[in-house]
Write a protein that holds these residues in place. Structure first.
Motif, PDB file in Angstrom:
ATOM      1  N   GLU A 170      22.909  91.694 -93.811  1.00 16.25           N
ATOM      2  CA  GLU A 170      21.897  90.635 -93.834  1.00 16.25           C
ATOM      3  C   GLU A 170      20.552  91.262 -93.514  1.00 16.25           C
ATOM      4  OE1 GLU A 170      23.166  88.035 -90.741  1.00 16.25           O
ATOM      5  OE2 GLU A 170      25.149  87.704 -91.608  1.00 16.25           O
ATOM      6  N   SER A 207      21.461  88.196 -97.980  1.00 13.73           N
ATOM      7  CA  SER A 207      22.649  88.916 -97.527  1.00 13.73           C
ATOM      8  C   SER A 207      23.572  89.200 -98.700  1.00 13.73           C
ATOM      9  CB  SER A 207      23.395  88.096 -96.472  1.00 13.73           C
ATOM     10  OG  SER A 207      23.747  86.819 -96.967  1.00 13.73           O
ATOM     11  N   HIS A 238      21.323  92.866 -89.881  1.00  9.61           N
ATOM     12  CA  HIS A 238      22.637  92.709 -89.262  1.00  9.61           C
ATOM     13  C   HIS A 238      23.677  93.342 -90.182  1.00  9.61           C
ATOM     14  CE1 HIS A 238      20.954  88.803 -87.253  1.00  9.61           C
ATOM     15  NE2 HIS A 238      20.382  89.901 -86.809  1.00  9.61           N
ATOM     16  N   HIS A 252      27.796  93.678 -90.753  1.00 11.07           N
ATOM     17  CA  HIS A 252      29.166  93.274 -90.446  1.00 11.07           C
ATOM     18  C   HIS A 252      30.111  94.370 -90.924  1.00 11.07           C
ATOM     19  CE1 HIS A 252      28.507  88.873 -89.606  1.00 11.07           C
ATOM     20  NE2 HIS A 252      27.380  89.155 -90.246  1.00 11.07           N
ATOM     21  N   LYS A 297      32.769  88.211 -84.964  1.00 13.12           N
ATOM     22  CA  LYS A 297      32.619  87.067 -85.869  1.00 13.12           C
ATOM     23  C   LYS A 297      34.003  86.699 -86.395  1.00 13.12           C
ATOM     24  CE  LYS A 297      29.178  85.437 -87.278  1.00 13.12           C
ATOM     25  NZ  LYS A 297      28.470  84.205 -86.829  1.00 13.12           N
ATOM     26  N   TYR A 351      34.826  85.607 -90.003  1.00 11.41           N
ATOM     27  CA  TYR A 351      34.769  86.606 -91.068  1.00 11.41           C
ATOM     28  C   TYR A 351      35.762  87.756 -90.861  1.00 11.41           C
ATOM     29  CZ  TYR A 351      30.221  84.436 -92.105  1.00 11.41           C
ATOM     30  OH  TYR A 351      29.213  83.554 -92.406  1.00 11.41           O
ATOM     31  N   THR A 405      35.183  90.165 -88.610  1.00 11.27           N
ATOM     32  CA  THR A 405      34.278  91.316 -88.469  1.00 11.27           C
ATOM     33  C   THR A 405      33.709  91.390 -87.062  1.00 11.27           C
ATOM     34  OG1 THR A 405      32.252  90.087 -89.059  1.00 11.27           O
ATOM     35  CG2 THR A 405      33.546  91.020 -90.871  1.00 11.27           C
ATOM     36  N   GLU A 441      29.649  92.118 -85.746  1.00 13.18           N
ATOM     37  CA  GLU A 441      28.297  92.061 -86.311  1.00 13.18           C
ATOM     38  C   GLU A 441      27.350  92.822 -85.393  1.00 13.18           C
ATOM     39  OE1 GLU A 441      24.972  88.643 -87.541  1.00 13.18           O
ATOM     40  OE2 GLU A 441      26.565  88.200 -86.086  1.00 13.18           O
ATOM     41  N   ARG A 449      23.610  93.837 -84.412  1.00 10.85           N
ATOM     42  CA  ARG A 449      22.397  93.045 -84.587  1.00 10.85           C
ATOM     43  C   ARG A 449      21.121  93.729 -84.084  1.00 10.85           C
ATOM     44  NH1 ARG A 449      22.994  87.685 -84.838  1.00 10.85           N
ATOM     45  NH2 ARG A 449      21.460  87.315 -83.209  1.00 10.85           N
TER      46      ARG A 449
END
Length: 375
Positions: free
Chosen positions: A15, A60, A134, A136, A228, A231, A233, A235, A237
Motif C-alpha cells: 500500500e 495498493s 505498508h 503485507h 492482520k 488477510y 499476514t 503488516e 508500517r
C-alpha cells in the motif's frame, strides 16, 4: 478478533499513500474525491481509496508473489493515477511528508471512520497528513505470524533508514531523515506489539484491550508491525512512501527475502529483551537515517546501521535470488553503500534549487518515472 486466515507464505501486498499537489505552487490540493471519481471508471488491479485528509490518496496492489509482480501492479496503478491527475491539473508525489503544507488547512475526508477519528484525536487527525508505505507478507499460520513479527522487529531501523523521505515539515528542515514517524508516535496505540509468540496469548491480550473499550478492532493499533488476521499476514508500517515505485517494490522484496530467511533457516528466536534497545534504534534511524548507530539486540554491540544493513542484505541475498528479488537487494545495497536515501536526495535538491516548491515539482517527476529523475 477474526480467525487468522490462510495465505500463501511470503506472498506480498503493498500500500502506498500519496500526496496530491496543485501545479502552480505545489502545495497540497484537496482533490482526492475527484481522483477517486476518475479512477473508478478504470479497470485496475488492487485498489485506490481515500485517506484521512482530502489531499491524500492510497493505492495498493492485490496479492502478489514476487517483486516483479508488485512492480508491475504498482506501475499500472501509478500510470492510471498520473493520467487522472493530469486531467485535474494536479500532480501525485511520493515522500513521507509534504515539506511546507500547513496542517490546519487540511480537510478531513468525509467518511464515518475518519470523522470519528477526528472527533477523538482532534488536531492530531489533520497532522496525520503524512504518507507511508505498508508491506503485507503472508505467513503460514497464526503462530508463525507472531514469530515473523518479532523477528522483523529487529530490522525496523533498517526499514526506516532505507525508506526515509520526510526531512521537511512546515517549511523547515527537521534534521530528521524520517520526521513522519514523529507524528505516528503521538497516537496512544502506536509503538510495538506486545511480546507474545502464540496466537492464543495474543487473543487474550486483544480480548482484554477490547473489554476496556480502548480499541474495537486491529485497525485501532498503530503499531510499527501488526498482525492482520483477515488477510493471513503481518503488516509492516514504518516505511515512508518512497519517491519512486521502483524503490517501493525493492523494499517489499527486502521484506520478502527476510521472511524467506526466517522461515527456511530459523536464524534466531526473538526475545522480550530485544525490545530494550528497540526505541533507541528506531529513534536513531529516524534522526540519522543511514548514518545512524545500531545497537545489536542480542549482543548490545554498537555499530553503524549502514554496516548492519549491508551485512543483512548479504545474508538474505541467496533467498532474494531464489525469489526473483536479487535486483531489489542490489539496489538497496547500492543505496546503503552510497549513503543515499530519498531524504538525502530531497535535501540535495533543495540545496541546489533553494525552493521547496521546485523540490516538490522534481519529486513529482520522480514519481512519474520520467527519464533522468531519481530511481
Amino acid at each position: 478478533m477474526e480467525r487468522f486466515q490462510e495465505s500463501a507464505p511470503l506472498s506480498l501486498g503493498v500500500e502506498l499513500e500519496l500526496q496530491l499537489v496543485n501545479t502552480h505552487d505545489y502545495d497540497l490540493a484537496p482533490y482526492s474525491a475527484e481522483m477517486l471519481r476518475l479512477i473508478g471508471k478504470m479497470s485496475l488491479p488492487g485498489a485506490v481509496v481515500p485517506e484521512m485528509t482530502s489531499s491524500m490518496i492510497e493505492f495498493s496492489t492485490g496479492v502478489c508473489h514476487s517483486t516483479s509482480e508488485v512492480l508491475g501492479e504498482l506501475t499500472t496503478l501509478r500510470d492510471a493515477l498520473v493520467r487522472c491527475a493530469d486531467k485535474l491539473n494536479i500532480a501525485c508525489v511520493g515522500g513521507g511528508t509534504h515539506p511546507f503544507q500547513q496542517w490546519h488547512e487540511q480537510r478531513i475526508y468525509d467518511r464515518p471512520r475518519f470523522r470519528q477519528l477526528s472527533e477523538l484525536y482532534g488536531y492530531l487527525s489533520k497532522q496525520f497528513t503524512i504518507f507511508g508505505q505498508h508491506v503485507h507478507v503472508g505467513c503460514p499460520d497464526a503462530d508463525s505470524a507472531l514469530l515473523m513479527l518479532h523477528r522483523m522487529s529487529r530490522y525496523i531501523p533498517h526499514f526506516i533508514a532505507l525508506s526515509a523521505s520526510s526531512p521537511f515539515v512546515q517549511g523547515q528542515d527537521t534534521q530528521f531523515d524520517s520526521a513522519r514517524l514523529n507524528s505516528v508516535f503521538a497516537f496512544p496505540m502506536s509503538g510495538r506489539a506486545p511480546y507474545t509468540l502464540h496466537w492464543e496469548e495474543f487473543a487474550k491480550f486483544f480480548a482484554k484491550t477490547t473489554r476496556t473499550g480502548v480499541v474495537k478492532s486491529m485497525k485501532d493499533f498503530y503499531w510499527d508491525i501488526r498482525p492482520k488476521p483477515e488477510y493471513g499476514t503481518i503488516e509492516i508500517r514504518v516505511f515512508d512512501t518512497p519517491l519512486t515505485i521502483e524503490r517501493a517494490a525493492a523494499l517489499a522484496g527486502f521484506v520478502q527475502s527476510l521472511g524467506s530467511w526466517f522461515l527456511q533457516e530459523q536464524p534466531f528466536v526473538p526475545e522480550e529483551d530485544d525490545y530494550m534497545v528497540y526505541t533507541y534504534n528506531r529513534f536513531q534511524a529516524c534522526r540519522f537515517g543511514l548514518d545512524a548507530v545500531y545497537v545489536d539486540p542480542p549482543t548490545g554491540e554498537h555499530l553503524p546501521l549502514r554496516e548492519h544493513i549491508l551485512h543483512t542484505l548479504r545474508q538474505v541475498a541467496p533467498h532474494a535470488r531464489a525469489l526473483g528479488a536479487g535486483a531489489a537487494i542490489e539496489m538497496l545495497a547500492e543505496s546503503a553503500e552510497d549513503g543515499l536515501n530519498d531524504a538525502r536526495w530531497l535535501r540535495e535538491t533543495h540545496a541546489r534549487e533553494r525552493l521547496l516548491a521546485e523540490m516538490v515539482r522534481q519529486a513529482a517527476d520522480c514519481f512519474r518515472g520520467r527519464p533522468g529523475s531519481l530511481v
